[in-house]
Design an enzyme around this catalytic site. Structure first.
Site, PDB file in Angstrom:
ATOM      1  N   CYS A 154      -6.276  -6.665  -3.934  1.00 31.46           N
ATOM      2  CA  CYS A 154      -7.487  -6.756  -3.114  1.00 31.46           C
ATOM      3  C   CYS A 154      -8.158  -5.403  -2.950  1.00 31.46           C
ATOM      4  CB  CYS A 154      -7.191  -7.369  -1.748  1.00 31.46           C
ATOM      5  SG  CYS A 154      -5.974  -6.463  -0.767  1.00 31.46           S
ATOM      6  N   GLU A 173       0.830  -1.210   0.000  1.00 31.42           N
ATOM      7  CA  GLU A 173       0.000   0.000   0.000  1.00 31.42           C
ATOM      8  C   GLU A 173       0.861   1.254   0.000  1.00 31.42           C
ATOM      9  OE1 GLU A 173      -3.363  -1.106   3.142  1.00 31.42           O
ATOM     10  OE2 GLU A 173      -1.369  -1.857   3.650  1.00 31.42           O
TER      11      GLU A 173
END
Length: 543
Positions: free
Chosen positions: A476, A405
């Protein structure tokens, strides 16, 4: 005829008459003071209960994502912290009940916005609950989507989760909002329902028009001064999928689900998910005044894992900290929560919390029979990844991975992959960090568009690292639920895609329709483009 461009978040093209969703109720007055403050305060809890009851009744008629959203909103309405604060506002400040609810809810919403990230996304939900309780107190119709008499295009400033949760796709041709972003509830639920949608279409409310044609792929909205004939020239794919994620030439790309509760897991299993690519464990902690015991966690996790016995499930460890404040952690406040102590960073100071969670996950895996892997959020370096993997394996769990991330983790993907067994890309956070653009800010929605070439190039870098060391790369974030973008991600080297249950069929069908070489060509064209619109068009042109 006027043309506007927003951010397309749910593919498809449709046109028809416009129905505008009313703006929220006006701000309630702070006067006159109630003649009997005690009696006035006593009105608040029954009003909140009535709102919750209505939302639970709607939830009972739907399933999957819609049910979960409505139940979550109902639970917010019943939150004793909200009603108690509102009652105190009446008793201590002699405010009318509607004003007391207004101020109490705004205080909660502001705290959530200040926290940033996941918690900031809940501020819109609190405002929705606020307006519904106020409407109940004032005896007026609650805000939300009006009852549609014919197929229509809905235009709104923004839509609360409960507004979109049980929309009828046979009556809602398309959605257009002035605010919102690619990861908003409007975007997520529109995709799950197969409704074309455009968000952040600034100026749409002032543009007028009684008819509209909406392209949920390009983000283009055409408004007409005359009614537009109802057309559904293209809608988000609802094609049949055989349940195995693969391209037309047999290249495997697992199609998995994102879940955060037992209800989510059951809905995902019923929808045909091959497994779970992201199991969010925060549900076990968010309402806890103290850390749940290992036994409590184990039982809660096992209930989520049970529908996937014999199938792969990736469990994300606690993604808490400054942007998801948990009282038992006692971490205080930070000036910039999005860049603060969150995710795995919490565990560096409190490894005991992580160790107990890993113990519970290992026990739940044994209880359920699911093939469990574990990954950590907010990892920035290979050293952090190795630290986490050591603890996972010490807990008896074989496969350890991390979320990508943070741009630093993407740039060091090869080194990180040598320390762990897999990585999963959280495109929502990665985009906002790459572009320095809060994903909750509607004005910055285009920067958070997952078709941005810079984001695709970074994902391609991670995919190449995965090929070099022969390890799996998942996605995801919400990007995985776009059928067109899913193929591009596979072409960039992504080996699994994880999404909401409502998107599984469309994504699986889209992958099966093209060969790996076609998807690689689409990916190359998309990441070479100048902007998100051109990127999407370039990928389409290779088909």
């Amino acid at each position: 005829m006027s043309r506007l461009t927003g951010v397309g978040v749910s593919s498809g093209r449709a046109g028809g008459p416009v129905v505008r969703v009313a703006d929220p109720l006006p701000e309630p007055a702070a006067a006159p003071a109630p003649a009997d403050p005690a009696a006035e305060a006593e009105r608040i809890r029954p009003a909140a209960d009535a709102v919750a009851e209505a939302l639970f009744a709607r939830a009972a008629k739907v399933s999957g994502d819609a049910k979960a959203v409505l139940e979550t909103t109902a639970a917010m309405a019943m939150d004793p912290a909200l009603t108690s604060q509102a009652e105190q506002n009446v008793a201590a400040r002699s405010l009318p009940a509607p004003r007391a609810v207004f101020e109490a809810a705004n205080g909660f919403a502001e705290a959530l916005r200040a926290a940033g990230g996941y918690m900031a996304e809940r501020a819109r939900d609190v405002h929705d609950v606020r307006d519904r309780i106020i409407a109940e107190l004032e005896g007026v119709a609650p805000p939300g989507v009006p009852e549609l008499q014919r197929p229509s295009v809905l235009v709104a400033r923004d839509l609360a989760p409960a507004d979109t949760a049980d929309l009828d796709p046979s009556l809602v041709l398309a959605l257009v909002t002035e605010e919102g972003g690619p990861t908003s509830h409007t975007a997520i639920l529109a995709r799950s329902l197969g409704i074309p949608a455009v968000v952040a279409a600034r100026g749409v409310l002032d543009a007028g028009g009684v008819g509209a044609t909406v392209d949920g792929g390009s983000g283009e909205v055409e408004l007409s001064e005359v009614e537009v004939e109802v057309t559904v020239s293209e809608r988000a794919a609802a094609a049949e999928w055989d349940g195995t994620g693969r391209t037309s030439d047999g290249h495997r790309v697992k199609v998995l689900a994102n879940v955060g509760s037992p209800a989510d897991a059951r809905a995902a299993a019923e929808a045909g998910a091959e497994g779970v690519g992201l199991f969010r464990t925060e549900f076990c902690y968010l309402d806890a005044d103290q850390e749940p015991s290992v036994e409590t966690q184990r039982a809660a996790y096992a209930e989520v894992l049970a529908p996937f016995a014999g199938k792969p499930v990736v469990v994300r460890t606690l993604d808490a900290g400054a942007d998801k404040p948990l009282s038992f952690l006692g971490m205080g406040t930070e000036p910039n929560p999005a860049l603060g102590v969150r995710g795995l960073r919490v565990a560096f100071d409190r490894p005991d919390v992580l160790n107990r969670q890993l113990e519970a996950i290992a026990g739940a895996a044994a209880d359920s029979g699911a093939e469990v892997s574990v990954m950590a959020p907010m990892v920035a370096t290979a050293e952090e990844a190795a630290w986490f993997a050591e603890r996972v394996r010490a807990a008896g769990i074989e496969r350890a991975g991390v979320m990508v991330e943070v741009p630093a983790a993407a740039l060091c993907a090869a080194e990180i992959l040598r320390a762990v067994d897999f990585v999963s890309i959280g495109t929502n956070d990665l985009a906002q960090y790459v572009f320095a653009a809060d994903r909750m800010a509607g004005a910055l929605a285009e920067l958070n568009d997952p078709w941005q070439p810079a984001l695709l190039r970074l994902i391609g870098t991670i995919g190449e690292a995965g090929r070099q060391v022969d390890k799996s790369i998942g996605v995801c974030g919400e990007a995985a639920s776009d059928p067109e973008l899913a193929g591009v991600l596979a072409g960039l080297g992504v080996t699994s895609l994880s999404m909401n249950a409502g998107s599984l069929q469309a994504v699986g069908a889209a992958l099966a329709a093209r060969s790996l070489s076609d998807l690689q060509a689409a990916a190359e064209a998309a990441r070479a483009a100048a902007g998100p619109g051109q990127s999407r068009q370039a990928a389409k042109s290779t088909g």
